[in-house]
Motif scaffolding. Sequence first.
Motif, PDB file in Angstrom:
ATOM      1  N   HIS A 145       0.838  -1.197   0.000  1.00 38.78           N
ATOM      2  CA  HIS A 145       0.000   0.000   0.000  1.00 38.78           C
ATOM      3  C   HIS A 145       0.870   1.243   0.000  1.00 38.78           C
ATOM      4  CE1 HIS A 145       0.899  -0.131   4.341  1.00 38.78           C
ATOM      5  NE2 HIS A 145       0.741   1.175   4.272  1.00 38.78           N
ATOM      6  N   LEU A 146       0.234   2.367  -0.253  1.00 40.53           N
ATOM      7  CA  LEU A 146       0.889   3.667  -0.145  1.00 40.53           C
ATOM      8  C   LEU A 146      -0.176   4.704   0.135  1.00 40.53           C
ATOM      9  CD1 LEU A 146       0.308   5.414  -2.995  1.00 40.53           C
ATOM     10  CD2 LEU A 146       1.850   3.679  -3.858  1.00 40.53           C
ATOM     11  N   GLY A 147       0.235   5.794   0.721  1.00 40.24           N
ATOM     12  CA  GLY A 147      -0.646   6.929   0.952  1.00 40.24           C
ATOM     13  C   GLY A 147      -0.238   8.058   0.025  1.00 40.24           C
ATOM     14  N   VAL A 148      -1.221   8.764  -0.510  1.00 37.19           N
ATOM     15  CA  VAL A 148      -0.934   9.876  -1.409  1.00 37.19           C
ATOM     16  C   VAL A 148      -1.924  10.998  -1.124  1.00 37.19           C
ATOM     17  CG1 VAL A 148      -2.351   8.909  -3.275  1.00 37.19           C
ATOM     18  CG2 VAL A 148      -0.540  10.520  -3.839  1.00 37.19           C
ATOM     19  N   ARG A 186      -1.656  13.812 -10.348  1.00 33.85           N
ATOM     20  CA  ARG A 186      -0.726  13.175 -11.296  1.00 33.85           C
ATOM     21  C   ARG A 186      -0.230  11.843 -10.722  1.00 33.85           C
ATOM     22  NH1 ARG A 186       4.922  15.279 -13.812  1.00 33.85           N
ATOM     23  NH2 ARG A 186       4.994  13.731 -15.454  1.00 33.85           N
ATOM     24  N   ALA A 187       0.161  11.844  -9.452  1.00 32.42           N
ATOM     25  CA  ALA A 187       0.626  10.602  -8.831  1.00 32.42           C
ATOM     26  C   ALA A 187      -0.510   9.583  -8.736  1.00 32.42           C
ATOM     27  CB  ALA A 187       1.209  10.881  -7.453  1.00 32.42           C
ATOM     28  N   ILE A 188      -1.696  10.037  -8.358  1.00 33.27           N
ATOM     29  CA  ILE A 188      -2.838   9.119  -8.251  1.00 33.27           C
ATOM     30  C   ILE A 188      -3.099   8.459  -9.603  1.00 33.27           C
ATOM     31  CG2 ILE A 188      -5.337   9.005  -7.878  1.00 33.27           C
ATOM     32  CD1 ILE A 188      -4.880  11.285  -5.745  1.00 33.27           C
ATOM     33  N   GLY A 189      -3.051   9.239 -10.666  1.00 37.18           N
ATOM     34  CA  GLY A 189      -3.237   8.684 -12.008  1.00 37.18           C
ATOM     35  C   GLY A 189      -2.173   7.656 -12.350  1.00 37.18           C
ATOM     36  N   PHE A 190      -0.924   7.945 -11.990  1.00 42.23           N
ATOM     37  CA  PHE A 190       0.168   7.001 -12.246  1.00 42.23           C
ATOM     38  C   PHE A 190      -0.070   5.698 -11.494  1.00 42.23           C
ATOM     39  CE2 PHE A 190       4.165   5.300 -10.457  1.00 42.23           C
ATOM     40  CZ  PHE A 190       4.715   4.770 -11.622  1.00 42.23           C
ATOM     41  N   TYR A 191      -0.388   5.784 -10.204  1.00 48.55           N
ATOM     42  CA  TYR A 191      -0.577   4.564  -9.409  1.00 48.55           C
ATOM     43  C   TYR A 191      -1.742   3.736  -9.940  1.00 48.55           C
ATOM     44  CZ  TYR A 191       2.606   6.797  -6.115  1.00 48.55           C
ATOM     45  OH  TYR A 191       3.691   7.411  -5.535  1.00 48.55           O
ATOM     46  N   LEU A 218      -3.927   3.631  -1.334  1.00 48.83           N
ATOM     47  CA  LEU A 218      -4.021   2.770  -2.496  1.00 48.83           C
ATOM     48  C   LEU A 218      -3.264   1.476  -2.229  1.00 48.83           C
ATOM     49  CD1 LEU A 218      -3.203   5.484  -5.201  1.00 48.83           C
ATOM     50  CD2 LEU A 218      -5.459   4.707  -4.464  1.00 48.83           C
ATOM     51  N   GLY A 219      -3.703   0.397  -2.836  1.00 51.71           N
ATOM     52  CA  GLY A 219      -3.040  -0.880  -2.617  1.00 51.71           C
ATOM     53  C   GLY A 219      -3.037  -1.751  -3.843  1.00 51.71           C
ATOM     54  N   MET A 220      -2.178  -2.766  -3.775  1.00 51.81           N
ATOM     55  CA  MET A 220      -2.073  -3.757  -4.849  1.00 51.81           C
ATOM     56  C   MET A 220      -1.723  -5.092  -4.221  1.00 51.81           C
ATOM     57  SD  MET A 220       0.498  -3.965  -8.105  1.00 51.81           S
ATOM     58  CE  MET A 220      -0.121  -2.495  -8.901  1.00 51.81           C
ATOM     59  N   ARG A 221      -2.416  -6.123  -4.649  1.00 51.07           N
ATOM     60  CA  ARG A 221      -2.087  -7.480  -4.225  1.00 51.07           C
ATOM     61  C   ARG A 221      -0.845  -7.922  -4.994  1.00 51.07           C
ATOM     62  NH1 ARG A 221      -3.568  -8.851   0.245  1.00 51.07           N
ATOM     63  NH2 ARG A 221      -3.743 -11.034  -0.282  1.00 51.07           N
ATOM     64  N   HIS A 275      -2.790   3.702 -13.005  1.00 46.55           N
ATOM     65  CA  HIS A 275      -2.358   3.181 -14.300  1.00 46.55           C
ATOM     66  C   HIS A 275      -1.552   1.893 -14.152  1.00 46.55           C
ATOM     67  CE1 HIS A 275      -1.045   3.206 -18.473  1.00 46.55           C
ATOM     68  NE2 HIS A 275       0.196   3.100 -18.052  1.00 46.55           N
ATOM     69  N   ILE A 276      -0.745   1.797 -13.103  1.00 42.53           N
ATOM     70  CA  ILE A 276       0.071   0.586 -12.943  1.00 42.53           C
ATOM     71  C   ILE A 276      -0.626  -0.490 -12.117  1.00 42.53           C
ATOM     72  CG2 ILE A 276       2.230   1.820 -13.332  1.00 42.53           C
ATOM     73  CD1 ILE A 276       2.781   1.561 -10.306  1.00 42.53           C
ATOM     74  N   GLY A 277      -1.884  -0.241 -11.711  1.00 43.70           N
ATOM     75  CA  GLY A 277      -2.661  -1.311 -11.090  1.00 43.70           C
ATOM     76  C   GLY A 277      -3.069  -1.143  -9.646  1.00 43.70           C
ATOM     77  N   PHE A 278      -2.727  -0.024  -9.020  1.00 50.32           N
ATOM     78  CA  PHE A 278      -3.175   0.212  -7.650  1.00 50.32           C
ATOM     79  C   PHE A 278      -4.665   0.539  -7.652  1.00 50.32           C
ATOM     80  CE2 PHE A 278       1.298   0.631  -6.839  1.00 50.32           C
ATOM     81  CZ  PHE A 278       1.462   0.327  -5.496  1.00 50.32           C
ATOM     82  N   THR A 279      -5.360   0.140  -6.591  1.00 53.25           N
ATOM     83  CA  THR A 279      -6.770   0.477  -6.423  1.00 53.25           C
ATOM     84  C   THR A 279      -6.952   1.198  -5.092  1.00 53.25           C
ATOM     85  OG1 THR A 279      -7.248  -1.667  -5.398  1.00 53.25           O
ATOM     86  CG2 THR A 279      -7.570  -1.490  -7.787  1.00 53.25           C
ATOM     87  N   GLU A 280      -8.011   1.987  -5.012  1.00 50.01           N
ATOM     88  CA  GLU A 280      -8.286   2.730  -3.787  1.00 50.01           C
ATOM     89  C   GLU A 280      -8.783   1.783  -2.705  1.00 50.01           C
ATOM     90  OE1 GLU A 280     -11.218   6.246  -2.186  1.00 50.01           O
ATOM     91  OE2 GLU A 280     -10.504   6.355  -4.267  1.00 50.01           O
ATOM     92  N   LEU A 281      -8.160   1.876  -1.530  1.00 46.71           N
ATOM     93  CA  LEU A 281      -8.539   1.046  -0.389  1.00 46.71           C
ATOM     94  C   LEU A 281      -9.351   1.827   0.630  1.00 46.71           C
ATOM     95  CD1 LEU A 281      -5.092  -0.700   0.180  1.00 46.71           C
ATOM     96  CD2 LEU A 281      -7.058  -1.585  -1.099  1.00 46.71           C
ATOM     97  N   GLU A 282      -8.944   3.066   0.852  1.00 48.00           N
ATOM     98  CA  GLU A 282      -9.591   3.903   1.850  1.00 48.00           C
ATOM     99  C   GLU A 282      -9.203   5.345   1.564  1.00 48.00           C
ATOM    100  OE1 GLU A 282      -9.629   4.016   6.673  1.00 48.00           O
ATOM    101  OE2 GLU A 282      -9.707   2.060   5.721  1.00 48.00           O
TER     102      GLU A 282
END
Length: 145
Positions: A110-113, A119-124, A141-144, A126-133
């Motif tokens: 996960h990461l916080g933004v 711009r960063a949210i769009g990048f994350y 945002l997180g990614m399995r 784009h590479i497959g992160f989804t909103e968790l909370e």
Amino acid sequence: MLADDAGPAGYVLGTPDSRQFEDLAERHWWPTLRRRYPAPEPGRRAEWTLDEWRVHLFHHPWIAPAEVVGRHPSHLHIDLLPRGQGNGHGRRLIETLFDALRERGSPGVHLGVGRRNQRAIGFYRHIGFTELESDEHALWLGMRL
């Protein structure tokens, strides 16, 4: 790390166990920084400089919500200077970190933004992160893996 002829241009770092990292930081890192850099005056919050906002984070670090860390125990942080952005550099740095986290058995990262960092949210995303909370200031945002 990303480097070019001008020197360092970016980095990614992370930890497989966010809660362990937070505990170590609270015991060994934050106390020294808090003594060295007193918290900025809350009454002047509207006038804080960027440095004062950073010092505020020494005293009030971002802690990922339990629901986020439960399924995504690892976290990452990435920074790229403008000259290092584009051309897939950020993706390659993150994928290298993902490989290292997988080797250590992490099921998710996960990461916080900040919400304003579109711009960063769009990048994350784009590479497959989804909103968790989310809250009024940040998205988690997180990614399995």
